[in-house]
Design a protein around this motif. Structure first.
Motif, PDB file in Angstrom:
ATOM      1  N   ALA A  74       0.816  -1.214   0.000  1.00 50.39           N
ATOM      2  CA  ALA A  74       0.000   0.000   0.000  1.00 50.39           C
ATOM      3  C   ALA A  74       0.849   1.263   0.000  1.00 50.39           C
ATOM      4  CB  ALA A  74      -0.934  -0.011   1.217  1.00 50.39           C
ATOM      5  N   VAL A  75       1.982   1.242   0.699  1.00 52.69           N
ATOM      6  CA  VAL A  75       2.862   2.417   0.722  1.00 52.69           C
ATOM      7  C   VAL A  75       3.437   2.677  -0.663  1.00 52.69           C
ATOM      8  CG1 VAL A  75       4.967   3.401   1.702  1.00 52.69           C
ATOM      9  CG2 VAL A  75       3.414   2.059   3.151  1.00 52.69           C
ATOM     10  N   LEU A  76       3.891   1.602  -1.339  1.00 49.72           N
ATOM     11  CA  LEU A  76       4.439   1.745  -2.680  1.00 49.72           C
ATOM     12  C   LEU A  76       3.357   2.219  -3.648  1.00 49.72           C
ATOM     13  CD1 LEU A  76       6.744   1.417  -4.671  1.00 49.72           C
ATOM     14  CD2 LEU A  76       6.147  -1.010  -4.888  1.00 49.72           C
ATOM     15  N   ALA A  77       2.148   1.678  -3.495  1.00 49.17           N
ATOM     16  CA  ALA A  77       1.049   2.101  -4.359  1.00 49.17           C
ATOM     17  C   ALA A  77       0.763   3.586  -4.190  1.00 49.17           C
ATOM     18  CB  ALA A  77      -0.199   1.275  -4.053  1.00 49.17           C
ATOM     19  N   SER A  78       0.759   4.050  -2.930  1.00 47.51           N
ATOM     20  CA  SER A  78       0.503   5.469  -2.678  1.00 47.51           C
ATOM     21  C   SER A  78       1.598   6.338  -3.274  1.00 47.51           C
ATOM     22  CB  SER A  78       0.399   5.701  -1.168  1.00 47.51           C
ATOM     23  OG  SER A  78       0.227   7.066  -0.879  1.00 47.51           O
ATOM     24  N   GLU A  79       2.850   5.860  -3.184  1.00 50.64           N
ATOM     25  CA  GLU A  79       3.981   6.620  -3.736  1.00 50.64           C
ATOM     26  C   GLU A  79       3.874   6.757  -5.249  1.00 50.64           C
ATOM     27  OE1 GLU A  79       8.795   6.091  -4.396  1.00 50.64           O
ATOM     28  OE2 GLU A  79       7.753   4.831  -2.913  1.00 50.64           O
ATOM     29  N   LEU A  80       3.554   5.652  -5.931  1.00 54.71           N
ATOM     30  CA  LEU A  80       3.456   5.695  -7.391  1.00 54.71           C
ATOM     31  C   LEU A  80       2.292   6.557  -7.851  1.00 54.71           C
ATOM     32  CD1 LEU A  80       4.274   1.985  -8.321  1.00 54.71           C
ATOM     33  CD2 LEU A  80       5.781   3.977  -8.415  1.00 54.71           C
ATOM     34  N   LEU A  81       1.184   6.496  -7.160  1.00 56.05           N
ATOM     35  CA  LEU A  81       0.036   7.314  -7.530  1.00 56.05           C
ATOM     36  C   LEU A  81       0.296   8.799  -7.292  1.00 56.05           C
ATOM     37  CD1 LEU A  81      -2.892   5.085  -6.216  1.00 56.05           C
ATOM     38  CD2 LEU A  81      -2.392   5.660  -8.600  1.00 56.05           C
ATOM     39  N   SER A  82       1.087   9.112  -6.270  1.00 56.64           N
ATOM     40  CA  SER A  82       1.383  10.514  -5.974  1.00 56.64           C
ATOM     41  C   SER A  82       2.288  11.141  -7.030  1.00 56.64           C
ATOM     42  CB  SER A  82       2.037  10.635  -4.588  1.00 56.64           C
ATOM     43  OG  SER A  82       3.319  10.021  -4.584  1.00 56.64           O
ATOM     44  N   GLN A  83       2.993  10.316  -7.818  1.00 52.77           N
ATOM     45  CA  GLN A  83       3.898  10.837  -8.849  1.00 52.77           C
ATOM     46  C   GLN A  83       3.156  11.286 -10.103  1.00 52.77           C
ATOM     47  OE1 GLN A  83       6.776   7.775  -9.669  1.00 52.77           O
ATOM     48  NE2 GLN A  83       7.552   7.720  -7.565  1.00 52.77           N
ATOM     49  N   LEU A  84       1.903  10.885 -10.231  1.00 52.53           N
ATOM     50  CA  LEU A  84       1.162  11.170 -11.454  1.00 52.53           C
ATOM     51  C   LEU A  84       0.836  12.650 -11.589  1.00 52.53           C
ATOM     52  CD1 LEU A  84      -1.353   8.179 -11.517  1.00 52.53           C
ATOM     53  CD2 LEU A  84       0.805   8.407 -12.769  1.00 52.53           C
ATOM     54  N   GLU A  85       1.049  13.174 -12.784  1.00 55.87           N
ATOM     55  CA  GLU A  85       0.633  14.534 -13.130  1.00 55.87           C
ATOM     56  C   GLU A  85      -0.716  14.457 -13.832  1.00 55.87           C
ATOM     57  OE1 GLU A  85       2.295  17.125 -12.208  1.00 55.87           O
ATOM     58  OE2 GLU A  85       4.163  16.149 -11.524  1.00 55.87           O
ATOM     59  N   GLU A  86      -1.270  15.606 -14.113  1.00 58.33           N
ATOM     60  CA  GLU A  86      -2.560  15.653 -14.796  1.00 58.33           C
ATOM     61  C   GLU A  86      -2.468  14.930 -16.141  1.00 58.33           C
ATOM     62  OE1 GLU A  86      -6.496  16.341 -15.384  1.00 58.33           O
ATOM     63  OE2 GLU A  86      -5.320  16.745 -13.577  1.00 58.33           O
ATOM     64  N   GLY A  87      -3.383  13.990 -16.369  1.00 53.88           N
ATOM     65  CA  GLY A  87      -3.404  13.254 -17.625  1.00 53.88           C
ATOM     66  C   GLY A  87      -2.554  11.999 -17.628  1.00 53.88           C
ATOM     67  N   GLU A  88      -1.891  11.653 -16.504  1.00 54.47           N
ATOM     68  CA  GLU A  88      -1.046  10.469 -16.456  1.00 54.47           C
ATOM     69  C   GLU A  88      -1.748   9.326 -15.723  1.00 54.47           C
ATOM     70  OE1 GLU A  88       3.562  11.984 -16.683  1.00 54.47           O
ATOM     71  OE2 GLU A  88       2.658  11.737 -14.697  1.00 54.47           O
ATOM     72  N   PHE A  89      -1.335   8.101 -16.049  1.00 57.08           N
ATOM     73  CA  PHE A  89      -1.889   6.922 -15.399  1.00 57.08           C
ATOM     74  C   PHE A  89      -0.903   5.763 -15.559  1.00 57.08           C
ATOM     75  CE2 PHE A  89      -3.603   7.500 -19.652  1.00 57.08           C
ATOM     76  CZ  PHE A  89      -3.280   6.305 -20.284  1.00 57.08           C
ATOM     77  N   TRP A  90      -1.083   4.723 -14.750  1.00 60.41           N
ATOM     78  CA  TRP A  90      -0.245   3.529 -14.796  1.00 60.41           C
ATOM     79  C   TRP A  90      -1.009   2.385 -15.458  1.00 60.41           C
ATOM     80  CZ3 TRP A  90       4.818   3.662 -13.490  1.00 60.41           C
ATOM     81  CH2 TRP A  90       5.251   4.689 -12.646  1.00 60.41           C
TER      82      TRP A  90
END
Length: 469
Positions: A74-90
């Motif tokens: 969950a910590v890693l998931a939160s970190e990766l999601l926080s890196q997203l800018e507008e219009g970005e996704f994984w």
């Protein structure tokens, strides 16, 4: 996925479930790549995708709040999601391969401006580029299935040492070509937008291909060479802005032939070469159909005059009418005297070459009408004998500072922005080009030019006018 620093892009040819509202042909940027360890111990490859439209509309498993994130910490998931800018996704690798139809990997560019090979990581620091065109009825021979294939533009590629070579055909959008055709002020040939991608692939581009043959020497039998299998070639003709070949070539001469799939399909292109070793690129000289050196004029009495000039970089080498610098070309006035009707006029442009020169510049000329009658000119200059048919710029008086040298006249810049009365184009790789025509009495300007600006050379314009007796 390519070297570090390579630009990656992906696109959908048809809408998919993950981004159905984006529509077909929409392109995305791959901005990051992460390899993760799942909670079950399996590896997970995630790609970060940027939507240039700036919308978060991805509905896949790894969207914000999606089921995919339950597989990782969950910590890693939160970190990766926080890196997203507008219009970005994984997206996960399997999802990426399922949802996208095309992946484009650009060659990395070093700080010195050189391309770096995706295959060997070697620098492609030797380059060459030449313009070309497929002209209906002349050089648009179609693909190898057509008997007219040998008439396509042809280029010599000389490889001096074993090299990894990348050869590309960058075609110009027909939309831009149609918008700017014949307008000197439109900057068509010099505009970045004229080579920019069209909005819809295939709609504004021809289906093009490229084939390369190795030859033993430069004096070759084209029918024999072109009937043999090429050493490299595109798998098919594609409706793409750019098609390319990557090959390992040994030293020697090669013949490169870009073609459209259909015969008489017009288009313009740039042939670009990038190589790890020393290479040189030049166009195969073509003899123009109306350019026969020493051609015999129709019977009768002719008055002729020869006008010598030169193209000088930054001064009188303005290039073709595709460039805003065209009005700086040499401009020679000539007079067609009054008579019983239009006169037969034969205009020849001959470029001078040293014996050591192996290639000609692509040359052509346009003729503009300056007046409808020579009487006004005669009143200013005095009576003219009928055999004195051309009026080159006076050599005894220096040209005004604001007017370039080389046979210019004060009205030339404005005159040359108009449509020409007649032309000898497209520019041809020939030593001599000519045009036979009928012109009514009047004053005219002939403007010889090379295809590209700042191409230096010397030339002679010969004007022959049939004398009525």
């Amino acid at each position: 996925m390519g070297l570090h620093g390579a630009l990656l892009a992906c696109a959908q040819a048809v809408p998919h479930a993950g981004a159905r509202e984006l529509g077909e042909f929409h392109a995305f940027i791959v901005s990051d790549l992460r390899e993760l360890q799942g909670q079950a111990g399996h590896g997970i490859l995630l790609l970060r995708i940027q939507n240039p439209w700036g919308r978060r509309c991805w509905q896949g498993l790894w969207r914000e709040g999606g089921e995919g994130w339950s597989q990782v910490d969950a910590v890693l998931a939160s970190e990766l999601l926080s890196q997203l800018e507008e219009g970005e996704f994984w997206v996960e690798e399997d999802e990426f391969l399922r949802e996208f139809d095309e992946i484009t990997i650009g060659y990395p560019i070093t700080e010195a401006g050189h391309l770096q090979s995706l295959y060997t990581e070697r620098l492609l620091c030797h380059t060459g580029v030449l313009p070309g065109a497929w002209v209906k009825g002349q050089s648009a021979g179609g693909c190898r299935n057509n008997s007219g294939f040998p008439s396509n533009p042809k280029f010599w590629l000389r490889v001096s040492e074993p090299s990894e070579v990348y050869v590309a055909i960058l075609q110009r959008s027909r939309m831009h070509a149609a918008d700017g055709a014949g307008r000197a002020q439109a900057l068509v040939g010099d505009s970045r937008t004229s080579w920019s991608p069209a909005r819809i692939p295939g709609k504004h581009y021809q289906a093009v291909g490229l084939h390369i043959w190795k030859v033993e020497k430069r004096r070759v039998s084209l029918p024999r060479v072109l009937s043999t299998p090429p050493v490299a070639g595109t798998a098919c003709h594609a409706y793409d802005r750019e098609v390319h070949l990557r090959c390992e070539l040994s030293p020697g001469y090669y013949l490169a032939v870009p073609s459209t799939f259909l015969k008489d399909a017009p288009g313009q292109f740039l042939l670009r070469v990038f190589s790890t070793g020393r290479v040189s690129l030049s166009a195969v000289r073509a003899v123009a159909k109306n350019a026969v050196p020493g051609a015999v004029l129709p019977s009768g009495e002719w008055g002729t005059v020869q006008l010598r000039g030169s193209w000088r970089a930054g001064h009188t080498a303005g290039g073709s009418r595709n460039f805003a610098s065209y009005p700086t070309n040499p401009c020679f006035p000539f007079l067609v005297p009054e008579g019983t009707g239009p006169r037969c006029v034969h205009i020849t442009l001959h470029q001078h070459c040293r014996p050591s020169d192996t290639e000609f510049h692509p040359i052509g000329f346009h003729v503009f009408q300056a007046s409808s009658s020579p009487r006004e000119e005669e009143g200013q200059r005095g009576p003219q004998r009928i055999c004195i048919l051309a009026l080159p710029a006076p050599q005894s008086e220096p040209a005004p500072p604001q007017v370039p040298e080389g046979g210019r006249s004060l009205d030339a810049p404005l005159l040359l922005l108009q449509e020409p009365l007649l032309s000898c184009v497209p520019h041809r790789y020939a030593q001599e080009v000519s045009r036979l025509c009928l012109l009514p009495a009047g004053t005219y300007r002939v403007v010889p030019s090379t295809y590209l600006p700042d191409t230096e050379g010397a030339f002679t314009v010969t004007i022959a006018i049939k004398i009525d007796r």
